[in-house]
Design an enzyme around this catalytic site. Structure first.
Site: not given
Lengths: 407, 407
Positions: B161, B187, B198, B402, B407
């Site tokens: 991503t 990833k 994770t 961000n 996301s």
């Protein structure tokens, strides 16, 4: 380093704070670290003044914090003093730090003819560098000679570090036909995630009250004010809140709820001013959590949202990114059921029952996010406990302040 | 959005991973959210493959995570599949999310002639938006028709991503004169503070091993690898680690420590690659904590330092600001005694016994901070337990990624 004043600063500048009978203030430029600005302030309090307070629970508390803590609740017949310097926090300075506190309290006691046990000091600024306490003791006589009842604004200015504006607040209450005054000042901008207290906060009142009653009001007030704010999740080694009651109004406020309410109001006002001056802040964020199984859970979820860098950067980007709110609820450790959650940005219902709300129009939530004051509300749908936390967004300016400034 | 490759990326690009007998890979462009890149990958595993794993402990886990979790430890006689899409995490999507998982697993099972209970899916990307699962089911036949043993690099690419590079690692061990191969891909870049696992990590081996023995190795390995990294303290709703053992080498590795060591090495390598691709990262930071009264305390202190925005911004600014390390120790909640702490940046002793070290020369610590890899070591001086955590710095680029990316 000179930062522009936070866009979230209260309009109209520093408020005109009413004088509290029994308290006098002075500030000077001692060159502790900064130049061209005041950096040491002295507050003199009349005999009989009762002092309550709360302090950081950090395991690496500074020497002044440990000293102040030990002195709370002592005899109050004689006068008292508060001496604060900015530029150096005298934290993690070992025996040198203890000696610095002793030198400062001893000189201050001598200058004001009071016992050392009645001198409360605080230091704020760089951690770990020995405090040049001789620069402070050198100005104590000058401070003592220039004390004035109406100089609290000078004190508010002298205690600033990365703050972009001085912080003050007041309330007056009528009790038994007499006026009781409460005024307070605070400093704080970064390293703000108080735990029992915040940065430096000094509140003064002419109310008459004993230590235990005052301490209980302060502890309770702190829980709903300073313990409900966060700028960056980092907790200071120096957090100190002192509330001094001079008794000069002659009004006994023990158990008087209007007084307690007014005191909490002043603390609330100062706490929010600290958030409004959060390093790099461009938005003031209120996080409401309802429907929790306990207050502790509600507070934990609210803090998890308020401290999430991904939520904070989304607010900075004016993005109603509720997925990140879901993430922050999930990681908080509090009891939560994904399929009962509902989320609002402002009044806009974004999600309910574990999915995006029927008829949700993103443009409506996005419009709320463009405002200076953003509200994120989460209902956990599990119980009846609630909590509210105040924070600010996370911007590139926070990075540039903290990648350069030595705090 | 196309970010430049992280300056901390491993040199030499994606490694040449040896083929694992029994595993085949394919990836295609399905247009789930992104365009002009692959975004769905299929892994086919031979009959007998044992699959162990760990998942996020978030209370707002995604539908695919819940589905995978329920399927672990099931019968392994038939073949199995892993299907992953990027662009949408299918998290907080209510009953629609469950239906999407069902549609995808059912189509995959049909295409590969295996039971649905053997199809493991994962989704990564935006939270809260319904997953356009028809775009995925539409490409499953194509994926099944193009499976190849040597296409793991395509899979690593398709699951990215905000990652700036694909992540892969491998180890080979000789056991009883035979070679056992372990390869893995991962990833992850932001929302990284795994708790039991994770982001997305897939490890493949031709070792022969039962579920319980494999799961125990995976759980233990995870504790010292993925549970010891953090980028931004935010925990994903989708974290998934699956380890698939095809058994094709014919080598039984139950209780074989060289295999367990190699497996942990692959996990460690992938975990560090995730940190090296931390959003906006410019430095790789190792935080060592020793002298704690328990491992849990050591880990808590290390995480408190690694997650402190003030420590992370100081690292970004190449400032050996050890006062902030003291602060982070103090706020961690772990047992600590200010006057026993010692701190090093690299090999430079900065502070000991609660104050700056004798003969400390800041220029020496500052020189260490200019490097790409920074080590912060804290000895609590209380006990004999230790922990190490890996993180990256916090830069203005994290904010810009961000404040803009959904996301």
């Amino acid at each position: 380093m000179s930062m522009p004043v936070s866009p979230l600063a209260p309009k109209g500048g520093f408020p005109n704070l009413p004088v509290v009978d029994g308290a006098r203030f002075a500030a000077v430029e001692a060159g502790v670290r900064y130049s061209g600005r005041t950096d040491v302030t002295l507050v003199e309090l009349c005999p009989g003044t009762v002092i309550a307070g709360t302090f950081t629970r950090s395991k690496t508390r500074s020497a002044p914090v440990l000293d102040c803590r030990a002195k709370l609740g002592g005899a109050s017949e004689s006068g008292a003093a508060i001496l604060v310097n900015s530029g150096n926090s005298n934290a993690f300075t070992g025996i040198k730090g203890v000696e610095a506190v002793r030198a400062i309290t001893s000189e201050t006691a001598k200058a004001l003819s009071i016992p050392e046990a009645r001198v409360f000091t605080a230091s704020t600024g760089v951690i770990g560098e020995p405090l040049a306490h001789d620069r402070i003791t050198a100005v104590i006589e000058t401070l003592a000679d220039t004390l004035q009842p109406n100089a609290i604004a000078d004190a508010a200015q002298a205690i600033m570090t990365t703050d972009t504006y001085p912080k003050g607040a007041s309330q007056q209450v009528e009790i038994d036909g007499k006026t009781v005054t409460i005024t307070g000042i605070a400093k704080g901008s970064g390293m703000i995630a108080p735990d029992m207290a915040t940065m430096l906060v000094y509140v003064f009142t002419d109310a008459l009250i004993g230590f235990d009653a005052l301490q209980s009001m302060v502890t309770q007030g702190c829980d709903s004010t300073f313990n409900c704010i966060t700028v960056d999740s980092d907790t200071s080694t120096s957090d100190t809140l002192l509330v001094a009651a001079t008794g000069r109004s002659g009004v006994d406020v023990t158990g008087v709820s209007s007084f307690e309410h007014a005191l909490t109001q002043v603390m609330d006002d100062l706490a929010k001013q600290v958030v409004r001056d959060g390093e790099g802040a461009s938005k003031f964020v209120t996080v409401n959590v309802t429907g929790a199984v306990s207050h502790a859970d509600a507070h934990r979820v609210a803090m998890s949202i308020a401290n999430s860098p991904l939520v904070k950067t989304a607010v900075a980007g004016e993005d109603p990114n509720w997925g990140r709110v879901v993430m922050a609820v999930g990681k908080s450790g509090a009891e939560a059921d994904r399929d009962r959650l509902s989320i609002r940005f402002g009044d806009v219902l974004v999600a309910e029952n574990g999915q995006v709300a029927e008829g949700y129009v993103e443009a409506e939530a996005a419009a709320h996010m463009t405002q200076d004051e953003v509200t994120i509300s989460v209902d956990l749908g599990l119980g009846s406990d609630a909590a509210t936390v105040f924070t600010c967004d996370l911007t590139a300016q926070y990075i540039s302040i903290n990648a350069d400034y030595r705090s």
